[in-house]
Scaffold this motif. Structure first.
Motif: not given
Length: 410
Positions: A320-328
């Motif tokens: 989840k953190q990786n996905m949020a970081l990718m979106t940001e």
């Protein structure tokens, strides 16, 4: 090392009575290094100098004296004293020598047979009278001697032990009464026909024992000889089983050590867990060992399951953190692209303004010969064009403006 001599001439004994004129009045012995004083009296140098240290006067006439008032006595007095006959200082030990006093010290050092000297053999060095050295050399335990049988040279004290081991000594066999050198005796014992031996199958239970020459006859009738193949096969099987048993014992000991180490580790881990979670990991001595083992295994399985759940949750959270970081990251990239487009538009607007000013300056230079009024109109027109360009740029940059904006792609 030779005996060192420090001969005191006052201790030697004279053969004849000494003339009083040759005797020192202080030590009452014949003069030794005589000196004569200025008052004409003769003394031993050592005696008078020692007396002057106590009292600086002549012992005979009490005249005042010091060491500078003496000179060596006449040579004839020294010769008379030195030629007196004396006994050897070793006469009490048996030395019969009689000689002049002047030569007695040389006799004592070189010729006297009753002085002590070491044995000439380097290993011995025993101190003996010189007269006994020759006799001692014949019996000294360090003297070199030759073995009568093998001709080997040895010290005397080693020779006796050598005789018990000398390979050339003739040995008589106690069984067959034959003789041979010691070096061949051991090999003879292995072949001696009358040497008592036991049956070849003694280890299997045969109790026969007799001379070696009777062994062949015994083996012909020995009941163990007929089953020797079976016996050897059984012996080989027994050795194999013993080897396997030893191997199993070693493995068992290794497993016991591993089990002991495992229990120590479990106890250590249980103690640590009990400190972290009091009351949950206390080992009750009343509980059977099997129940405790099952409890430990179940607790271990539960901990493994919890660890797996935690690992899955950590992996999900990481995803989840990786996905949020990718979106940001994508959003920031879009904003960066927009900012780059704005900067490019500003750069184009600034270029347009600079070109506009350059064109205006060129027009003003070409119209430099016109009238002053005309020149003012041109400058006014140029300023008006620049103001209009700035207004257009502000309108384009103003986010509240509803007018159309120029889209610029990188």
């Amino acid at each position: 090392m030779m005996e060192e001599f420090d001969l005191d001439l006052r201790t030697i004994h004279f053969v004849d009575t000494v003339n009083d004129n040759l005797v020192c009045c202080i030590c009452q012995n014949p003069f030794i290094e005589p000196v004569i004083s200025r008052c004409g009296h003769t003394f031993c140098q050592h005696c008078i100098f020692q007396a002057l240290e106590a009292s600086p006067v002549c012992p005979i006439d009490r005249a005042t004296l010091d060491k500078e008032n003496f000179e060596p006595a006449a040579k004839i007095i020294c010769n008379m004293v030195n030629e007196l006959l004396v006994y050897c200082p070793r006469y009490e030990q048996g030395c019969p020598h009689v000689g002049q006093r002047q030569f007695i010290e040389s006799h004592l050092k070189n010729d006297c047979e009753y002085t002590v000297a070491p044995c000439e053999l380097e290993e011995c060095k025993e101190l003996l009278l010189k007269k006994d050295l020759e006799t001692h050399a014949e019996t000294c335990k360090y003297r070199i001697m030759e073995c009568n049988m093998c001709k080997k040279k040895l010290r005397a004290f080693e020779l006796e032990d050598h005789y018990n081991l000398c390979p050339s000594e003739i040995i008589t066999c106690q069984y067959c009464e034959t003789s041979r050198p010691r070096s061949e005796h051991l090999s003879h014992i292995d072949d001696c026909p009358q040497f008592k031996v036991k049956c070849t199958y003694e280890e299997f239970g045969c109790a026969w024992s007799d001379q070696r020459q009777e062994l062949a006859n015994h083996l012909a009738a020995c009941p163990f000889d007929s089953i020797k193949n079976y016996l050897h096969k059984q012996q080989q099987s027994e050795k194999t089983l013993l080897n396997e048993l030893q191997h199993v014992r070693r493995e068992n000991e290794a497993l016991k050590r591993q089990q002991s180490e495992s229990w120590q580790q479990i106890e250590t881990l249980t103690h640590r867990l009990d400190m972290m979670f009091p009351g949950h990991f206390v080992i009750d001595p009343d509980i059977p060992e099997e129940a405790r083992n099952e409890s430990v295994l179940s607790e271990n399985q539960r901990l493994n399951n919890e660890l797996e759940t935690l690992s899955a949750n950590i992996a999900s959270l990481e995803l989840k953190q990786n996905m949020a970081l990718m979106t940001e990251t994508f959003r920031l990239q879009e904003e960066m692209q927009s900012l780059r487009a704005i900067c490019h538009g500003l750069r184009m607007q600034m270029h347009y303004i600079m070109m506009d000013r350059k064109t205006s300056a060129t027009n003003n230079a070409s119209a430099s010969g016109a009238a002053g009024g005309t020149g003012n109109n041109v400058r006014g027109g140029s300023d008006s064009n620049a103001t209009n360009a700035m207004n257009r740029m502000r309108t384009w940059l103003d986010p509240t403006s509803s007018g159309p904006k120029q889209e610029t792609k990188l």
